[in-house]
Design a protein around this motif. Structure first.
Motif: not given
Length: 501
Positions: A411-417, A445-450, A475-482
């Motif tokens: 799987y490829t995580s778009a926010p991380w990529q 990850a604009p939804w995370k910003m919100a 996996k998007w949560d991990w990317a958000w931390t980064r």
């Protein structure tokens, strides 16, 4: 006084081989006959709408790119002394996907008393059906259909194994072929005998094919444009020396070779690319372009897989018939098509594809992974949309790449990529101007910003100005931390513990 002898005439049925350089099919036809009629027949199958999906097999950008290639090919043919017959199905003929081409070739054979029909050999189901229909139509005329190979870097007769028995995976194929010799190119003709008295149809327009005239393909079509691109990428810009470090980018025309659209229509010969790179290495930098040749071997690998698996490729679980429960979600699919998923790195690439007919390899990986792994939608829907849109659509490359991403690899995580390959957000902001004022790399990850109140007090409203993903993935949560730290380094893989012996 005896009438003049009838010239020995052949017909060259052009398909994905719109070039004069390194064209073995044309060379063989000219060697065996007095004159050769060049004919391209627009396939009605390409113009039909796909059931369930509601779009054509060939979209407007790809159609415009094809017409540009045909216009260039015709201009060159006239300079050589002849012309090209471009035959277009009428609206009433567009449903005749099996008999139209065969019928037109039979008519041409009869009108010119042609002795043979030549064509470039193809390998996949629909193309082979067209060949069989032509053979059946010519049977009563006792005129052979002569197929000539011309699609790949390595000629099938010189592979160290039958094409239908290629070793898998790719690394095994590469090891077996990378030291194989490449055949020399065929010289382009210096002149072509005319077909006197033949009435050549006018070059068609998009309107003639049933499209609105609103195409904006990313690159110019035709053999001369392909050769110009090859010359520019090597001798004029020396970008070939940087291919390995830039190939995963998405912004601008020069991060990758852009040879693929010209390879897809046969406007550029794979062997010409090989010849040019080897010449460049001898005069500029040893090893420059080896990574390009590596990608050319991937292209050959997919062609051989096409020979090996044929129509099995198009099954829901692919040629290995993997078990999958695909979701039928037309609304989600349309969000993906239009670039409204709420994942900026996906949406930017999908909008570029929609507007120009091109997308980077990095985008293709992420967009296909998102559709099949996040939306869980049948990979064949996505492959069909890419077939409609991509200027560089080639059946084996497109469908086997989708097969690989959906059924074979990770799987490829778009926010991380997005963080890794567009840290400053320049690519995303180019195609998603509504995100122009969001800070990078958080905009991936604009939804995370919100959710964390980062948009409070700003002029940007997620629901009004963009989209919420509507789905979740841990996996998007991990990317958000980064994304918050800006750390784009690849995660370290944990090594398996081994028991000392």
């Amino acid at each position: 006084m005896a009438p003049p002898p009838i010239p020995d005439t052949a017909i060259y049925w052009l398909r994905n081989d719109l070039r004069f350089h390194d064209n073995e099919t044309l060379t063989r036809a000219l060697e065996a006959h007095d004159r050769v009629l060049l004919v391209y027949i627009v396939n009605p199958r390409e113009l039909r709408e796909l059931p369930q999906l509601g779009f054509r097999k060939m979209g407007v950008h790809r159609a415009a790119f094809l017409l540009a290639a045909l216009k260039d090919f015709r201009r060159q043919a006239k300079a050589l002394g002849t012309d090209v017959a471009i035959i277009v199905p009428s609206p009433s003929d567009r449903g005749n996907t099996e008999g139209f081409i065969a019928g037109k070739i039979k008519e041409l054979v009869a009108s010119l008393s042609a002795r043979a029909v030549y064509t470039q050999r193809e390998i996949m189901t629909e193309e082979l059906e067209d060949e069989r229909a032509v053979e059946e139509a010519l049977g009563s005329e006792d005129v052979p259909l002569i197929r000539v190979w011309g699609k790949s870097l390595y000629h099938p007769e010189e592979l160290p194994f039958p094409a239908a028995e290629i070793p898998e995976p790719f690394r095994e194929f590469r090891r077996a072929v990378e030291k194989q010799a490449i055949r020399e190119e065929f010289e382009p003709p210096k002149a072509l005998p005319p077909i006197d008295g033949f009435a050549y149809p006018a070059t068609p327009t998009l309107t003639d094919l049933g499209y609105e005239n609103n195409a904006a393909p990313a690159y110019p079509g035709g053999e001369r444009a392909g050769l110009d691109r090859l010359r520019y990428y090597l001798e004029e810009s020396h970008l070939v020396q940087r291919y390995r470090s830039t190939r995963n980018r998405s912004l601008g025309p020069d991060y990758s070779t852009k040879f693929s659209p010209y390879l897809a229509l046969g406007c550029l010969s794979p062997r010409r690319i090989h010849t040019a790179i080897k010449a460049y290495q001898s005069t500029h930098k040893k090893g420059a372009g080896n990574n390009v040749l590596f990608e050319m071997r991937w292209r050959d690998y997919f062609l051989c897989l096409g020979v090996k698996y044929g129509s099995r490729l198009f099954r829901p679980g692919g040629f290995k018939e993997r078990k999958h429960e695909w979701v039928k979600a037309p609304d989600l699919f349309q969000r993906w098509v239009e670039g409204r998923t709420g994942l900026p790195f996906v949406d930017a690439h999908m909008r570029e594809l929609q507007q120009t007919g091109f997308m980077s390899n990095r985008g293709r990986v992420n967009c296909s992974s998102f559709l099949t792994r996040d939306y869980k939608i049948d990979w064949r829907w996505g492959a069909a949309w890419f077939e409609n849109r991509l200027l560089d659509y080639e059946v084996c490359a497109n469908w086997f790449n989708w097969h690989t991403q959906a059924l074979e690899i990770y799987y490829t995580s778009a926010p991380w990529q997005g963080l890794k390959y567009d840290k400053r957000g320049e690519y995303v902001k180019t195609w998603l101007p509504e995100l122009q004022n969001l800070p990078a790399p958080l905009l991936h990850a604009p939804w995370k910003m919100a959710e964390e109140g980062m948009l409070d007090g700003s002029d940007f409203d997620l629901k009004r100005d963009y989209y919420h993903p509507g789905i979740e993935n841990s996996k998007w949560d991990w990317a958000w931390t980064r994304l918050k730290t800006g750390d784009s380094s690849s995660p370290k893989r944990k090594r398996k513990k081994t028991t000392p012996r």
